[in-house]
Scaffold this active site. Structure first.
Site, PDB file in Angstrom:
ATOM      1  N   ARG A   1      11.432  -6.871   4.707  1.00  0.00           N
ATOM      2  CA  ARG A   1      11.369  -5.431   4.992  1.00  0.00           C
ATOM      3  C   ARG A   1      11.959  -5.135   6.370  1.00  0.00           C
ATOM      4  O   ARG A   1      12.603  -4.105   6.574  1.00  0.00           O
ATOM      5  CB  ARG A   1       9.900  -4.970   4.923  1.00  0.00           C
TER       6      ARG A   1
ATOM      7  N   ARG B   1      -9.598   0.643   9.398  1.00  0.00           N
ATOM      8  CA  ARG B   1      -9.236  -0.745   9.699  1.00  0.00           C
ATOM      9  C   ARG B   1     -10.318  -1.452  10.500  1.00  0.00           C
ATOM     10  O   ARG B   1     -10.154  -2.632  10.840  1.00  0.00           O
ATOM     11  CB  ARG B   1      -7.954  -0.755  10.519  1.00  0.00           C
TER      12      ARG B   1
ATOM     13  N   ARG C   1      11.498  -1.244  11.769  1.00  0.00           N
ATOM     14  CA  ARG C   1      10.212  -1.411  12.436  1.00  0.00           C
ATOM     15  C   ARG C   1      10.205  -2.686  13.262  1.00  0.00           C
ATOM     16  O   ARG C   1      10.365  -3.786  12.718  1.00  0.00           O
ATOM     17  CB  ARG C   1       9.070  -1.474  11.397  1.00  0.00           C
TER      18      ARG C   1
ATOM     19  N   LYS D   1       0.827  -1.216   0.000  1.00  0.00           N
ATOM     20  CA  LYS D   1       0.000   0.000   0.000  1.00  0.00           C
ATOM     21  C   LYS D   1       0.860   1.265   0.000  1.00  0.00           C
ATOM     22  O   LYS D   1       0.616   2.178  -0.779  1.00  0.00           O
ATOM     23  CB  LYS D   1      -0.947   0.020   1.207  1.00  0.00           C
TER      24      LYS D   1
ATOM     25  N   ARG E   1      -0.623  -9.667  13.157  1.00  0.00           N
ATOM     26  CA  ARG E   1      -1.144  -8.564  12.340  1.00  0.00           C
ATOM     27  C   ARG E   1      -2.035  -9.097  11.214  1.00  0.00           C
ATOM     28  O   ARG E   1      -3.060  -8.494  10.882  1.00  0.00           O
ATOM     29  CB  ARG E   1       0.015  -7.732  11.758  1.00  0.00           C
TER      30      ARG E   1
HETATM   31  P1  AMP Z   1       0.782   0.062   9.261  1.00  0.00           P
HETATM   32  O1  AMP Z   1       1.977   0.912   9.000  1.00  0.00           O
HETATM   33  O2  AMP Z   1      -0.439   0.528   8.517  1.00  0.00           O
HETATM   34  O3  AMP Z   1       1.055  -1.404   9.069  1.00  0.00           O
HETATM   35  O4  AMP Z   1       0.424   0.248  10.810  1.00  0.00           O
HETATM   36  C1  AMP Z   1       1.320  -0.113  11.840  1.00  0.00           C
HETATM   37  C2  AMP Z   1       0.573  -0.236  13.164  1.00  0.00           C
HETATM   38  O5  AMP Z   1      -0.015   1.020  13.503  1.00  0.00           O
HETATM   39  C3  AMP Z   1      -0.582  -1.223  13.154  1.00  0.00           C
HETATM   40  O6  AMP Z   1      -0.163  -2.558  13.380  1.00  0.00           O
HETATM   41  C4  AMP Z   1      -1.441  -0.678  14.305  1.00  0.00           C
HETATM   42  O7  AMP Z   1      -0.885  -1.007  15.562  1.00  0.00           O
HETATM   43  C5  AMP Z   1      -1.295   0.818  14.116  1.00  0.00           C
HETATM   44  N1  AMP Z   1      -2.329   1.348  13.198  1.00  0.00           N
HETATM   45  C6  AMP Z   1      -2.131   1.925  11.965  1.00  0.00           C
HETATM   46  N2  AMP Z   1      -3.288   2.299  11.404  1.00  0.00           N
HETATM   47  C7  AMP Z   1      -4.265   1.952  12.297  1.00  0.00           C
HETATM   48  C8  AMP Z   1      -5.684   2.053  12.305  1.00  0.00           C
HETATM   49  N3  AMP Z   1      -6.346   2.578  11.262  1.00  0.00           N
HETATM   50  N4  AMP Z   1      -6.349   1.598  13.386  1.00  0.00           N
HETATM   51  C9  AMP Z   1      -5.700   1.082  14.445  1.00  0.00           C
HETATM   52  N5  AMP Z   1      -4.369   0.917  14.502  1.00  0.00           N
HETATM   53  C10 AMP Z   1      -3.643   1.355  13.438  1.00  0.00           C
END
Ligand code: AMP
Length: 191
Positions: free
Chosen positions: A128, A89, A134, A14, A146
């Site tokens: 990654r 989400r 991360r 994404k 996740r």
């Molecule tokens: P991402 O970079 O989108 O994979 O997000 C990394 C982490 O941030 C996720 O595993 C969640 O812990 C938190 N996070 C990101 N976006 C959301 C969301 N829309 N709702 C809840 N937690 C989020």
């Protein structure tokens, strides 16, 4: 405005595709994961709160996430549209987004999901994790959590927008440019 939800499991590409879409279509990219990481890096109270969830691969509570997203949208009203990445989400997040956009007589133009199978995701994220810095990309059990959270809490968001005919899937496997080409085919119908 063209308002896109770029959807798909963690590691489906994404962020990479959003960057390319921004270059081509000039929309504002809003990634809630990036916003949380920015707060984490700057050790803000929001970052400290989010960290406890992010470290486990769990979702940050809706109230916190929605408030942060709303602030970002409110400070960027004069744009041609948004690419939402990693948001919504959950169903409550989707409902909040619809209300937020509705206040400006706007709505979601489409949700495009990048379709990638679980084992490909695990191997991409572990790869990654070698360079991303991360913590949530380095531990396979957190990665699998996740994916489980995505299936249980996030995938209903696809069905939610599908009810109004706004959801679609594209193949998320292949070269970055191939996938981008598939995305542009759909985007060109929207803009
Ligand atoms: P991402 O970079 O989108 O994979 O997000 C990394 C982490 O941030 C996720 O595993 C969640 O812990 C938190 N996070 C990101 N976006 C959301 C969301 N829309 N709702 C809840 N937690 C989020």
């Amino acid at each position: 405005m063209t308002n896109l939800i770029l959807f798909g499991p963690p590691g489906s590409g994404k962020g990479t595709q959003a960057t390319k879409l921004v270059e081509k279509y000039g929309l504002l990219h809003i990634s809630t994961g990036d916003l949380f990481r920015y707060n984490l890096k700057n050790n803000t109270p929001l970052g400290q709160e989010a960290k406890t969830y992010m470290d486990k691969g769990a979702l940050v509570p809706d109230s916190v996430t929605i408030k942060m997203l709303k602030a970002k949208v409110d400070e960027n009203k004069n744009v041609g549209g948004y690419i939402f990445d990693g948001f919504p989400r959950t169903i409550p997040q989707a409902e909040a987004l619809n209300i937020l956009l509705g206040e400006d007589n706007e709505s979601i133009s489409a949700l495009i999901a990048l379709d990638v199978d679980d084992e490909e995701i695990v191997s991409r994220l572990l790869e990654r994790g070698k360079t991303s810095g991360r913590a949530d990309d380095t531990d396979e059990s957190i990665i699998r959590n996740r994916i489980a959270v995505y299936k249980k809490e996030t995938s209903p968001v696809y069905d939610y927008y599908n009810e109004t005919g706004h959801s679609m899937k594209i193949k998320g496997i292949g070269s970055i440019d191939d996938i981008f080409g598939r995305l542009c085919n759909e985007m060109d119908k929207l803009v």
